[in-house]
Design an enzyme around this catalytic site. Structure first.
Site, PDB file in Angstrom:
ATOM      1  CB  SER A 143      -9.074  -7.983   8.706  1.00 36.81           C
ATOM      2  OG  SER A 143      -7.931  -8.221   7.929  1.00 36.81           O
ATOM      3  CD  GLU A 181     -12.698   2.636  -1.586  1.00 37.36           C
ATOM      4  OE1 GLU A 181     -13.243   3.311  -0.682  1.00 37.36           O
ATOM      5  OE2 GLU A 181     -11.610   2.046  -1.429  1.00 37.36           O
ATOM      6  CB  SER A 227      -0.918   0.017   1.224  1.00 44.44           C
ATOM      7  OG  SER A 227      -0.159   0.249   2.399  1.00 44.44           O
ATOM      8  N   GLY A 265     -11.154  -4.162   3.545  1.00 46.63           N
ATOM      9  CA  GLY A 265     -11.518  -4.278   4.947  1.00 46.63           C
ATOM     10  C   GLY A 265     -12.030  -5.652   5.334  1.00 46.63           C
ATOM     11  CG  ASP A 325      -4.448  -1.922  -1.877  1.00 48.58           C
ATOM     12  OD1 ASP A 325      -5.243  -1.966  -2.834  1.00 48.58           O
ATOM     13  OD2 ASP A 325      -4.802  -2.036  -0.691  1.00 48.58           O
ATOM     14  CG  HIS A 363      -9.893   0.272   5.108  1.00 52.05           C
ATOM     15  ND1 HIS A 363      -9.335  -0.726   4.352  1.00 52.05           N
ATOM     16  CD2 HIS A 363     -10.441   1.141   4.234  1.00 52.05           C
ATOM     17  CE1 HIS A 363      -9.532  -0.466   3.063  1.00 52.05           C
ATOM     18  NE2 HIS A 363     -10.207   0.657   2.967  1.00 52.05           N
ATOM     19  CB  THR A 410      -6.489  -5.344  10.116  1.00 50.86           C
ATOM     20  OG1 THR A 410      -6.540  -4.074   9.458  1.00 50.86           O
ATOM     21  CG2 THR A 410      -6.462  -5.115  11.617  1.00 50.86           C
TER      22      THR A 410
END
Length: 287
Positions: free
Chosen positions: A209, A136, A50, A207, A84, A178, A231
């Site tokens: 996780s 996005e 990222s 997001g 990312d 996230h 995460t």
């Protein structure tokens, strides 16, 4: 084996109606753990770096990208390299020379028209260089914003956005957030199916996780293809380091990084296995 293009991995997953895991790389140990977990699961994987990870590495993309690419080149399963959540155009323009085959360009913080304009320019640049471009629409954001009015992706707007920008995949806001450290997010699977029917490109869940196993299975069955996971890796990595450092005389970082890397591998194997274990009855409705 050599790096594989992200487009190839995504296309195969979409054809098979399964999910592909895209895992965030922060350190070399992340990359090694992710690839080992993918080998244990026997499935392709996407290594993601990222913009925030690049900032951590003193703003230098090349060293961490080269390290991830080197780990991927030794893998026994197909691995691709993805850049990312890029907002900085200068960083975007480094992707082609750093081994990446795909980029997620994030202009979702802008209003719709500005998002379209910036994303169109990014897509044009990427396509001239043979790169897959993800964008996005909607606001995945942080935990507090996931369920606020107006943040989820509208199917009609998504169709118009994809047509106007020419993007290759679309990250959508459907209830995930996230940086969640608990797996309590509830995803809107009906909205996922509506978005799947509205746009011709693969859908991406950020997001992830924060979503439990069955939530992720159902999301993939409804139409999600690429599943971004970060995460949860950091949770188990840090937990392993904390546990190991209870030994007060320990000073060798290999002694606490090795168990942390093992924990990453275990989570990656588990997550990739569940993304391949989709409810076949639900998935049959996917085009």
């Amino acid at each position: 084996m050599p790096l594989v293009a992200t487009q190839v991995i995504i296309d195969e997953a979409r054809t098979r109606r399964i999910g592909v895991g895209a895992f965030n790389v922060i350190t070399l140990e992340h990359a090694e753990g992710i690839v080992t977990g993918a080998e244990q699961a026997g499935t392709p994987v996407i290594l993601q770096i990222s913009e925030n990870a690049v900032k951590f590495h003193r703003g230098q993309l090349a060293p961490i990208a080269a390290a991830a690419a080197a780990v991927a080149a030794q893998a026994a399963v197909p691995v691709s390299l993805h850049l990312d959540h890029v907002e900085n155009t200068a960083l975007l323009h480094q992707a082609a020379d750093a081994g990446f085959s795909s980029v997620m360009f994030d202009a979702s913080h802008l209003d719709y028209d500005a998002n379209v304009g910036a994303t169109r320019a990014a897509a044009d640049w990427a396509h001239e260089r043979g790169l897959h471009l993800e964008a996005e629409l909607g606001k995945v954001g942080g935990k507090d914003g996931a369920h606020a009015p107006g943040v989820r992706t509208d199917p009609g707007e998504a169709a118009a956005f994809v047509a106007a920008t020419g993007v290759d995949s679309l990250a959508v806001a459907v209830g995930s957030s996230h940086a969640m450290t608990t797996r309590t997010a509830r995803l809107d699977h009906e909205l996922v199916a509506q978005l799947r029917d509205a746009v011709p490109v693969p859908l991406v869940l950020h997001g992830s996780s924060g979503a439990a196993d069955q939530e992720l299975r159902s999301a993939v069955a409804a139409g999600i293809v690429k599943v971004n996971i970060g995460t949860i890796l950091n949770v188990v990595f840090t937990g392993a380091v904390r546990e190991t450092l209870t030994e007060p005389k320990l000073v060798d970082p290999r002694k606490y990084l090795a168990p942390a890397r093992i924990q990453i591998s275990a989570v990656v194997q588990q997550m990739l296995s569940l993304l391949n274990d989709v409810d076949s009855t639900l998935a049959q409705s996917r085009p």
